[in-house]
Every structure is written in structure tokens, then in C-alpha cells.
Design a protein around this motif. Structure first.
Motif, PDB file in Angstrom:
ATOM      1  N   TRP A  15      39.034  43.602  45.403  1.00 37.18           N
ATOM      2  CA  TRP A  15      39.303  44.366  46.672  1.00 37.18           C
ATOM      3  C   TRP A  15      39.089  43.463  47.794  1.00 37.18           C
ATOM      4  O   TRP A  15      38.009  43.204  48.262  1.00 37.18           O
ATOM      5  CB  TRP A  15      38.448  45.576  46.552  1.00 37.18           C
ATOM      6  CG  TRP A  15      38.701  46.786  47.609  1.00 37.18           C
ATOM      7  CD1 TRP A  15      37.908  47.115  48.548  1.00 37.18           C
ATOM      8  CD2 TRP A  15      40.037  47.080  47.771  1.00 37.18           C
ATOM      9  NE1 TRP A  15      38.542  48.130  49.298  1.00 37.18           N
ATOM     10  CE2 TRP A  15      40.189  48.304  48.950  1.00 37.18           C
ATOM     11  CE3 TRP A  15      41.194  47.340  47.353  1.00 37.18           C
ATOM     12  CZ2 TRP A  15      40.852  49.136  49.373  1.00 37.18           C
ATOM     13  CZ3 TRP A  15      42.334  47.866  47.655  1.00 37.18           C
ATOM     14  CH2 TRP A  15      42.247  49.087  48.681  1.00 37.18           C
ATOM     15  N   SER A  58      36.363  46.656  51.960  1.00 39.96           N
ATOM     16  CA  SER A  58      36.351  45.287  51.023  1.00 39.96           C
ATOM     17  C   SER A  58      35.330  44.307  51.904  1.00 39.96           C
ATOM     18  O   SER A  58      35.575  44.401  52.933  1.00 39.96           O
ATOM     19  CB  SER A  58      37.825  44.502  51.036  1.00 39.96           C
ATOM     20  OG  SER A  58      38.270  44.529  52.472  1.00 39.96           O
ATOM     21  N   SER A 117      37.128  48.525  57.217  1.00 42.68           N
ATOM     22  CA  SER A 117      37.428  48.400  55.947  1.00 42.68           C
ATOM     23  C   SER A 117      36.167  48.367  54.820  1.00 42.68           C
ATOM     24  O   SER A 117      35.342  48.030  55.289  1.00 42.68           O
ATOM     25  CB  SER A 117      38.048  47.009  55.878  1.00 42.68           C
ATOM     26  OG  SER A 117      37.242  45.954  56.046  1.00 42.68           O
ATOM     27  N   CYS A 127      41.946  51.099  43.159  1.00 46.74           N
ATOM     28  CA  CYS A 127      41.391  52.372  43.481  1.00 46.74           C
ATOM     29  C   CYS A 127      41.705  53.340  42.250  1.00 46.74           C
ATOM     30  O   CYS A 127      42.186  54.307  42.594  1.00 46.74           O
ATOM     31  CB  CYS A 127      41.991  52.562  44.846  1.00 46.74           C
ATOM     32  SG  CYS A 127      41.542  51.644  45.958  1.00 46.74           S
ATOM     33  N   LYS A 148      47.153  55.348  45.250  1.00 43.56           N
ATOM     34  CA  LYS A 148      46.303  54.421  45.762  1.00 43.56           C
ATOM     35  C   LYS A 148      46.493  53.069  45.045  1.00 43.56           C
ATOM     36  O   LYS A 148      47.269  52.994  43.959  1.00 43.56           O
ATOM     37  CB  LYS A 148      44.586  54.818  45.339  1.00 43.56           C
ATOM     38  CG  LYS A 148      44.362  56.255  46.514  1.00 43.56           C
ATOM     39  CD  LYS A 148      43.041  56.407  45.815  1.00 43.56           C
ATOM     40  CE  LYS A 148      42.411  57.603  46.528  1.00 43.56           C
ATOM     41  NZ  LYS A 148      41.111  58.022  46.198  1.00 43.56           N
ATOM     42  N   GLU A 200      43.564  45.123  50.079  1.00 45.51           N
ATOM     43  CA  GLU A 200      43.391  46.293  51.029  1.00 45.51           C
ATOM     44  C   GLU A 200      44.205  46.298  52.321  1.00 45.51           C
ATOM     45  O   GLU A 200      44.629  47.096  52.805  1.00 45.51           O
ATOM     46  CB  GLU A 200      41.787  46.464  51.430  1.00 45.51           C
ATOM     47  CG  GLU A 200      41.590  47.583  52.374  1.00 45.51           C
ATOM     48  CD  GLU A 200      40.042  47.707  52.711  1.00 45.51           C
ATOM     49  OE1 GLU A 200      39.812  48.834  53.188  1.00 45.51           O
ATOM     50  OE2 GLU A 200      39.372  46.681  52.485  1.00 45.51           O
ATOM     51  N   TYR A 201      44.279  45.057  53.081  1.00 47.00           N
ATOM     52  CA  TYR A 201      45.045  44.836  54.029  1.00 47.00           C
ATOM     53  C   TYR A 201      45.442  43.550  54.216  1.00 47.00           C
ATOM     54  O   TYR A 201      44.712  42.546  53.717  1.00 47.00           O
ATOM     55  CB  TYR A 201      44.187  45.429  55.362  1.00 47.00           C
ATOM     56  CG  TYR A 201      43.092  44.540  55.398  1.00 47.00           C
ATOM     57  CD1 TYR A 201      43.065  43.065  56.086  1.00 47.00           C
ATOM     58  CD2 TYR A 201      41.754  44.988  54.957  1.00 47.00           C
ATOM     59  CE1 TYR A 201      41.573  42.466  56.362  1.00 47.00           C
ATOM     60  CE2 TYR A 201      40.689  44.409  55.251  1.00 47.00           C
ATOM     61  CZ  TYR A 201      40.614  42.940  55.638  1.00 47.00           C
ATOM     62  OH  TYR A 201      39.291  42.407  56.024  1.00 47.00           O
ATOM     63  N   CYS A 260      37.199  48.229  45.090  1.00 49.74           N
ATOM     64  CA  CYS A 260      37.454  49.436  45.709  1.00 49.74           C
ATOM     65  C   CYS A 260      36.842  50.661  44.824  1.00 49.74           C
ATOM     66  O   CYS A 260      36.577  51.607  45.420  1.00 49.74           O
ATOM     67  CB  CYS A 260      39.236  49.856  45.680  1.00 49.74           C
ATOM     68  SG  CYS A 260      39.671  51.338  46.151  1.00 49.74           S
ATOM     69  N   GLY A 311      40.585  41.387  51.762  1.00 49.49           N
ATOM     70  CA  GLY A 311      41.589  41.529  52.716  1.00 49.49           C
ATOM     71  C   GLY A 311      42.099  40.367  53.413  1.00 49.49           C
ATOM     72  O   GLY A 311      41.398  39.282  52.879  1.00 49.49           O
ATOM     73  N   CYS A 355      43.371  43.544  44.297  1.00 46.11           N
ATOM     74  CA  CYS A 355      44.375  44.284  45.010  1.00 46.11           C
ATOM     75  C   CYS A 355      43.938  43.894  46.582  1.00 46.11           C
ATOM     76  O   CYS A 355      42.930  43.437  46.824  1.00 46.11           O
ATOM     77  CB  CYS A 355      43.817  45.924  44.931  1.00 46.11           C
ATOM     78  SG  CYS A 355      44.105  46.658  43.307  1.00 46.11           S
TER      79      CYS A 355
END
Length: 836
Positions: free
Chosen positions: A204, A259, A257, A517, A513, A234-235, A497, A206, A232
Motif C-alpha cells: 500500500w 500508506s 494517508s 483493501c 476499494k 493509494e495516491y 491497506c 503512495g 496498490c
């Protein structure tokens, strides 16, 4: 888009100039050449040795031009490395013998000037002909600039070898057919970053990236690669040096956040700008990951950035040693600033910051070479291509088989043809070759920032990524190495996540999600999962059942009516009590067999009935214990035969009572036809019928031991299957038929004189018997597992006790406690006279 338009315009101008047979004249600003040396074959280089530009507009009375200021020491170092390498090649007696390699190094600041510098390089400078153009071009460091340059170079078949342009987009041979690079493509760095995050289970993360081809394309490719590895995002936020709004969004996201791992995918200039802005904010608890563009720049470290850069990780180009390069670079610095790095009485000491307008001292760092080694390899790759081009055996080139050429006939397209096949090892032991996409072998060092109290950084090598190995073996972490983690963590930071689903649960994707997640659901009843993040729960085999945590299948406990459990022990005790009572009554009857009360109703049938009751009590024991083939067949047949024998005896006694009463009537000789022999025969015939039913049952489809896994999910019932249900119910039905017949006959004899109270006792015992067995049927059908057997045993014991108590206990009472009533006179008392 703007740069593409500029490139198109410049290309149009160049094409038009090239069509002119008389002169090669470049329209617009020229004069970008910084260093040059003449020789037989020309190698060009384009570098951003100046990083700041100033526009001179001439009050718009003449064409405006840009003036470059502020030295970029890093790019200057690249340019000087190119010059050093050319000089080294010219000194080599084996490589390019008899041919001198010249260089033309161009400087530009800003994309437009760099493109113009490249055009100037391939068009020739201050020349009336186009014969002095470069045979190949080294540069640029920026992926975006290199891409724009190659749009022009490829149209003229000029090979371009970049030392630092890493964008994977440049591997597209349709757009950039003459582009080569000695730096690994970001595709490998991206794969390495994904493997790094996978190795430490950072699922998880960014991403913050800068504006530009290098960062934007690299981030897009990283997102795709991360998805393949189950990581993944997150942003993914862009950063611009001129947009405060974008920085505000980044700052808010970092604070909110979940992460804990942040990938900073930026070029060096953007990384410097971003760190200078973010250092004033207390962004803690994050593990920062950097790209090769800035991760080795120790000058980024400061005390204010310790909470950010401490523990940072990233992949860097491998360090290398280039003999003589350090001295060459420092000698130029000493000459340029009239200072010395060695103690001397004639000159001052060089500090590395002689240019007061800059704070960088990259140029003077000559301990190890990383990017410089790529420049070194790029120049050598062109030299080896030229060497292969000039080879001649039997009038043809050994590489291509075409006609031989001399140094005066060399053209860029011929160099391009040979550079594809170069395969050599440099003097410092590095192998160089290009694949079909113009890429070299990818090799990275994994480095870790370990900040000191004074704000300086020690960048340690903690691992390696080698793309020449299979994908699963490319990432190698050194053993016994000290790793400093970001976020003031003493152990590997967690960045997920959702924590992995433990064994006993299944992983379910939440459509609303990101895939990381997910949700975890406990395995349904009867299923298990024995792995972390199991997508499905598995059914246990029929003989197994999950444990409490539902992470393993255990053998189901077996259930049967055992002697060791309370219920089995109690039923066994009652059975033994019944046998004991029947035995005691038999002893009492045997010792008083000559008394009237024993002889009054066929003592032979009484003893036979007591014997059959003993068998009834004993046959109940066959129902207790682990079922086996023999016990299953014995229990039902023994029960059926002994009960029929018992009921037959009771039926015989009932008939005796009725016949005896009939015999007291005048002129009646009924007892002649129902004497002891007929009574024995009646019992035998009734019993033989049941024996025949049992034989047929055992022959056709006998009872057998069965493992019942259907009734209970969590345990196994060991039972005796009936085999033939018809046989079982035929045995019960026959017993019931005899019992009903006996009850009817006893009921008809209830009005006999009190002296003949045998009929009343039999009636009452048969009433109990029928009530027990009528109740038994629904209880037997509905009782589960061992309780089915218990119900059957209870019915056997209850009916047996009913017969024993109702028929024999009153007589035993008279024998023991009322012996005066045990006389023929009392037994044959007169019938009271009728009243008129």
C-alpha cells in the motif's frame, strides 16, 4: 506539445537547408559548441553545462536569443568525461588504429537551446559544406530532450547514445529508431522497485512524481508493474515547482494517508525543489523510496531533512572505477580556477566551491563514478562501432558483408548499422552490448540513506538488482548488512491497506476499494483455509471436520453407545439387574415348584418365560459397544427371536387360563386338546416363524456396520444399518402382532374369577408392553446417533421389566410373604353365590 512543434519547425528548416547543395546554414541562434578537437571522425555531445538562461530580447529590434548562466557541475563532469574517454581511445593502439577521433561538445540551457545544439552538431558549424557533421551523438541526460532530439537525428540516420535518459518510452523503435543508451531503461528500475516493495511486503504505497516525460511515463509504468505484483497505489500526485495548489494537495495527502511508503519519482532538479519545500513540515512515519535520478545525491542531505531522508532507499547506477578520470577532472578544475587540490606553495587550495554562484560540488566528487561510467561506455560503444565499420577482409566488411569503407567514407547511417552489434568489455571490466531496443544490460545497486547527527548522509549499498538473472532472482539483499528504516522505525515498516487474511478466513475483493483493501471472512462451517490470504475455503474430506480456528481438518470424533459412557453404563447396569431378578425369581420358583401357585399355570411355561426374559435382558447388551459385522446381525435377530419366544410363552399362558376356565364347565374336554404338548408346540411354531423371518433377512440383505456422516456435520456416527428395512419392520411387526393377540386374549379373560388373576396380570403386562413399543416407533425414527440405540435398548428393558414385574413379582410376594395363600384350597376357592 510546444517542444514537439519546435522540433518539427527545426526539422523542417534543417531538411530545407540540407536540400541546398551550396551551403549548410542554420537559421536562428547558434554557437552552442563549448569544447572541440579536430580529428578524422567526429563524435558529438550535447550537455546542459549551464542550468539557468536569460532571455535577451534586443528590444525586439533584432532576433532575441538566450544567454546561459550558472554552471551545472554535474553536466560539466559528463562533458569532461566524454573528452577524457576520446583522449583515452586515441591513445589506444588497438582500437581505431590509424584513425583519430575528434569531439565537439555542445552546451545548452533549456529544451529549445538543446535541440538547436543538436541540430548545430549534425549540420556543422561555420562550414560551407556538410561534410564535417558528427558521426554519432552522445546525450542528453533528460529523457524528454533526448526524445525530441532523436526525432531529428533518426530522420538523418544519426545514432544517438544517451548516458542518462531512462524513460522506457524511448525503447519504441518506431518513434526512436536510432536511439541507444548505456543507462538501463526505467522499465528495469520500475521492475526493481516493485520487487523491492514486494520483498518487504509493502502493498500500500503512495507516489509523488514531477511534471515531465521521465516522471510521468515512469510513474504510469510503475503503477502497471505494481498492479502485477499485487501492490496498490493509494495516491499518485503530480508536483510542479510553480504550482502551490499541487503542493498543498500533496501535503494534505501525506498527512492523512494510511500508506507508510512513498515513492518520490522525480528528476534531480524537481527532487531538490520538492525537498526544500517539504522539509519545513513534520511529515514523519514515512519510508521514502527514491529513483536513480536523485537517490545518490548526498548533497540533498541536511539536518532539516533528516526526518525525511533518514532511511530512504532506492536503486542507483552501479559504482565503477575509471583509472585516470579523477585526476583528469581535477586537473581541469585546478587549471580553470588557478588552484590546487594538493598542498602547494605556488597556488591556493581548491575548495570545490570556487564558483560562488553555485552550492553544488558534484564535479569534485571523484571517489566513485556512476553516471560518468555510462558516458564512458557511450563513447566506447561509438568507437567500437567505428572500429567494426572500418574492418576489411577480402574486400568486404566481416560484420555486414558489405563493401569495405575507409575513414573518409564513413557516414552516420553506416555507424548506426554497426553500433547495433557492438559487444565489448571496457577497461574497467564492464560489458557493453545493446538489445533490439537499443538498451544495455540493467544493473543497479540498492542504497540506503543513513543520516548522521550533523545532517550529512552516508549512502550504503545494501543490495543489488541484476536484470541478467531470471525475474525471481534479480533482487538480492546483502546478508549481515545494517539497514536504517524510515519513519524512525526499528524494524521493517508495515504498509498495507489491510493486514493479510489469516488461516481460517478467506480473502474477498471489495469492488468499491483497491484490490489491496480486501475483506476477510471467516470460513463457513465445514471448510478451512490453511494459507494466508487464501481466496477460497476448502471443504474438509467427509471423515474430517475443521478445528475451532478453521485452519486445519481434524478427524471427526466417532460416536457410538459405549460401555464407558454414563448412558451405556446405566443401560448395562439395568440389563444386569434384569438378568439378576429373572435369575432370583427362577430360583424362587424352582425351590417352590411343587407349590400350587407355581403349578397352577403350567410351571414349564413359567420357567421358559423366565429363561426368555433372561435372554431379552442379555440381548440388549449386544446393542452396546462399537458396531461390527457380527454384532449388527446378532443384535436384531437375537432381539427378534427372544422377544417372540417371550411373547409366545405369555400367549401360551393366556391360552392355558382360557382353556382352564372352559374345562370347569360340564362335559368339557378342552384341556385334552391343549395339554402340555400342544403348549410346547404352539411356542415352538410361533418362534420358528420369527426364526424364518430372520433367516430371510440375514440372507437377502443383512444389517451391517455403517459410518454415518450425514446426520451430524461435526462427528461420525458408527451405527448398524438395517440392510433391509422390510426385514426389520417384519420382525417388529410380527412381535407386535403376537403382542396384540396376547393382549386381546388376556383382555377377554379379565372377567374370570379372582382366583384366576393370571389373566389380569398378563393383561396389564401386555398393556405396558404395547405402550412401550408404540412409543418406541416415533422415538426410534427421530432419535439421532447413539440415542437411537439407547431408545431401542430402553424399549427392550422396559417391556422386559414390565413382563417380569407384572407376571412374577405378585406370585413371589405370595410365596415369600403370604405363604398361607399358597395353597390349593385358597387357589381353588368357590365362586361366590349369585344374588337373585
Amino acid at each position: 506539445l510546444m517542444m514537439s512543434m519546435i522540433t518539427l519547425i527545426l526539422f523542417t528548416l534543417l531538411a530545407r537547408i540540407k536540400s541546398d547543395n551550396h551551403t549548410c546554414r542554420l537559421i536562428g541562434q547558434t554557437g552552442f559548441m563549448e569544447f572541440s578537437k579536430e580529428g578524422d571522425l567526429i563524435l558529438g555531445g550535447v550537455f546542459s553545462m549551464s542550468s539557468t538562461r536569460t532571455l535577451i530580447d534586443n528590444n525586439y529590434q533584432a532576433l532575441p536569443y538566450t544567454y546561459c548562466t550558472k554552471r551545472n557541475h554535474r553536466e560539466l563532469k559528463f562533458a569532461r568525461t566524454m573528452i577524457f574517454t576520446v583522449e583515452e581511445i586515441n591513445r589506444d593502439a588497438i582500437l581505431l588504429p590509424g584513425v583519430s577521433l575528434s569531439y565537439r561538445v555542445y552546451n545548452g540551457c533549456g529544451s529549445e537551446n538543446l535541440i538547436r545544439a543538436a541540430v548545430e552538431a549534425i549540420s556543422g558549424e561555420n562550414s560551407k559544406s556538410c561534410s564535417d557533421q558528427v558521426q554519432a551523438l552522445v546525450g542528453h541526460s533528460s529523457s524528454g530532450v533526448s526524445g525530441d532530439m532523436n526525432l531529428i537525428l533518426s530522420s538523418l540516420s544519426v545514432p544517438q547514445v544517451s548516458h542518462l535518459s531512462t524513460c522506457a518510452c524511448l525503447s519504441d523503435r518506431r518513434l526512436y529508431p536510432t536511439f541507444f543508451r548505456t543507462v538501463p531503461s526505467d522499465r528495469y528500475q520500475i521492475s526493481g522497485l516493485a520487487q523491492l516493495m514486494k520483498y518487504f511486503d509493502w502493498r500500500w504505497v503512495g507516489v509523488i512524481y514531477s511534471i515531465g516525460m521521465y516522471s510521468e511515463d515512469g510513474t504510469a509504468d510503475f503503477v502497471k508493474e505494481a498492479k502485477k505484483e499485487g501492490i496498490c497505489i493509494e495516491y499518485s500526485l503530480p508536483y510542479s515547482q510553480i504550482s502551490k495548489n499541487l503542493f498543498s494537495v500533496i501535503l494534505d495527502t501525506l498527512l492523512e494517508s494510511s500508506s507508510n511508503v512513498v515513492l518520490l519519482f522525480m528528476s534531480l532538479s524537481y527532487a531538490k525543489s520538492f525537498l526544500s519545500e517539504i522539509e519545513t513540515y513534520k511529515i514523519t512515519g514515512k519510508q521514502w523510496i527514491g529513483t536513480e535520478s536523485w537517490i545518490m545525491q548526498s548533497d540533498l542531505a541536511s539536518a532539516d531533512r533528516k526526518h525525511i531522508l533518514h532511511g530512504a532507499m532506492g536503486f542507483a547506477l552501479p559504482q565503477a572505477s575509471i583509472p585516470g578520470l579523477g585526476e583528469f577532472l581535477l586537473a581541469f578544475w585546478e587549471e580553470f580556477f588557478d588552484c590546487s587540490y594538493s598542498p602547494s606553495n605556488t597556488s591556493t587550495m581548491c575548495t570545490g566551491a570556487e564558483d560562488l554562484r553555485t552550492v553544488s560540488n558534484d564535479y569534485t566528487d571523484v571517489a566513485y563514478f556512476r553516471e560518468e561510467n555510462n558516458v564512458y561506455k557511450a563513447v566506447y560503444s561509438v568507437a567500437y562501432a567505428l572500429h567494426a565499420l572500418l574492418q576489411c577482409q577480402n574486400g568486404s566488411n566481416p560484420t555486414t558483408g558489405k563493401l569495405c569503407v575507409n575513414k573518409n567514407e564513413v557516414q552516420p547511417k553506416l555507424v548506426l548499422e554497426h553500433i547495433k552489434y557492438v559487444n565489448f568489455t571496457t577497461k574497467n571490466g564492464v560489458r557493453v552490448l545493446f538489445d533490439e531496443y537499443g538498451q544495455s544490460v540493467a544493473l543497479y545497486d540498492l542504497v540506503n540513506w543513513q543520516m548522521k547527527e550533523d545532517g550529512s548522509a552516508e549512502i550504503s549499498i545494501i543490495g543489488q538488482y541484476d536484470a541478467s538473472f531470471p525475474k525471481e532472482e534479480r533482487f538480492i539483499l546483502k546478508e549481515d548488512v545494517i539497514i536504517v528504516w524510515g519513519g524512525n522505525s526499528s524494524e521493517v515498516p508495515r504498509s498495507v491497506c489491510r493486514e493479510p487474511c489469516p488461516p481460517g478466513t478467506r480473502k474477498a475483493i471489495n469492488k468499491n476499494k483497491p484490490v489491496c483493501c480486501f475483506d476477510c471472512f471467516k470460513c463457513p462451517e465445514g471448510t478451512i483455509s490453511n494459507q494466508t490470504n487464501s481466496p477460497d475455503c476448502l471443504l474438509c474430506p467427509p471423515e474430517f471436520w475443521p478445528n475451532e480456528n478453521r485452519d486445519k481438518c481434524l478427524p471427526k470424533p466417532t460416536e457410538y453407545l459405549s460401555y464407558k459412557e454414563i448412558m451405556g453404563a446405566l443401560l448395562t447396569a439395568f440389563s444386569c439387574i434384569g438378568v439378576f431378578l429373572a435369575l432370583m425369581i427362577s430360583v424362587i420358583f424352582l425351590t417352590h415348584k411343587e407349590t400350587p401357585i407355581v403349578r397352577a399355570n403350567n410351571s414349564e411355561l413359567s420357567f421358559l418365560l423366565l429363561f426368555s426374559l433372561k435372554l431379552c435382558f442379555l440381548c440388549s447388551l449386544t446393542f452396546i459397544g462399537r458396531p461390527s459385522e457380527w454384532s449388527c446381525m446378532l443384535r436384531h435377530t437375537a432381539f427378534g427371536i427372544t422377544f417372540v419366544l417371550c411373547i409366545s410363552c405369555v400367549l401360551g399362558k393366556t391360552l392355558v387360563v382360557l382353556m382352564a376356565f372352559r374345562a370347569t364347565l360340564p362335559s368339557s374336554n378342552v384341556m385334552k386338546w391343549f395339554g402340555p404338548m400342544q403348549q410346547r408346540l404352539t411356542v415352538l411354531i410361533f418362534t420358528l416363524i420369527q426364526v424364518m423371518i430372520c433367516i430371510l433377512w440375514l440372507t437377502i440383505n443383512p444389517p451391517f456396520p455403517n459410518i454415518n456422516i450425514d446426520y451430524y456435520k461435526e462427528k461420525i456416527i458408527l451405527e448398524c444399518a438395517l440392510g433391509s428395512a422390510v426385514g426389520f419392520w417384519a420382525v417388529l411387526g410380527y412381535i407386535g402382532l403376537l403382542a396384540i393377540l396376547c393382549f386381546i386374549l388376556a383382555f377377554l379373560a379379565r372377567t374370570l374369577p379372582d382366583s384366576f388373576n393370571e389373566a389380569k396380570l398378563i393383561t396389564f403386562s401386555m398393556l405396558i408392553f404395547c405402550a412401550v413399543w408404540i412409543t418406541f416407533i416415533p422415538a426410534y425414527v427421530s432419535s439421532p446417533g447413539k440415542f437411537t440405540v439407547a431408545v431401542e435398548i430402553f424399549a427392550i428393558l422396559a417391556s422386559s421389566f414390565g413382563l417380569l414385574v407384572c407376571i412374577f413379582v405378585p406370585k413371589c410376594y405370595i410365596i415369600i410373604f403370604r405363604p398361607e395363600q399358597n395353597s390349593k384350597k385358597h387357589l381353588m376357592g368357590k365362586i361366590p353365590p349369585r344374588t337373585i
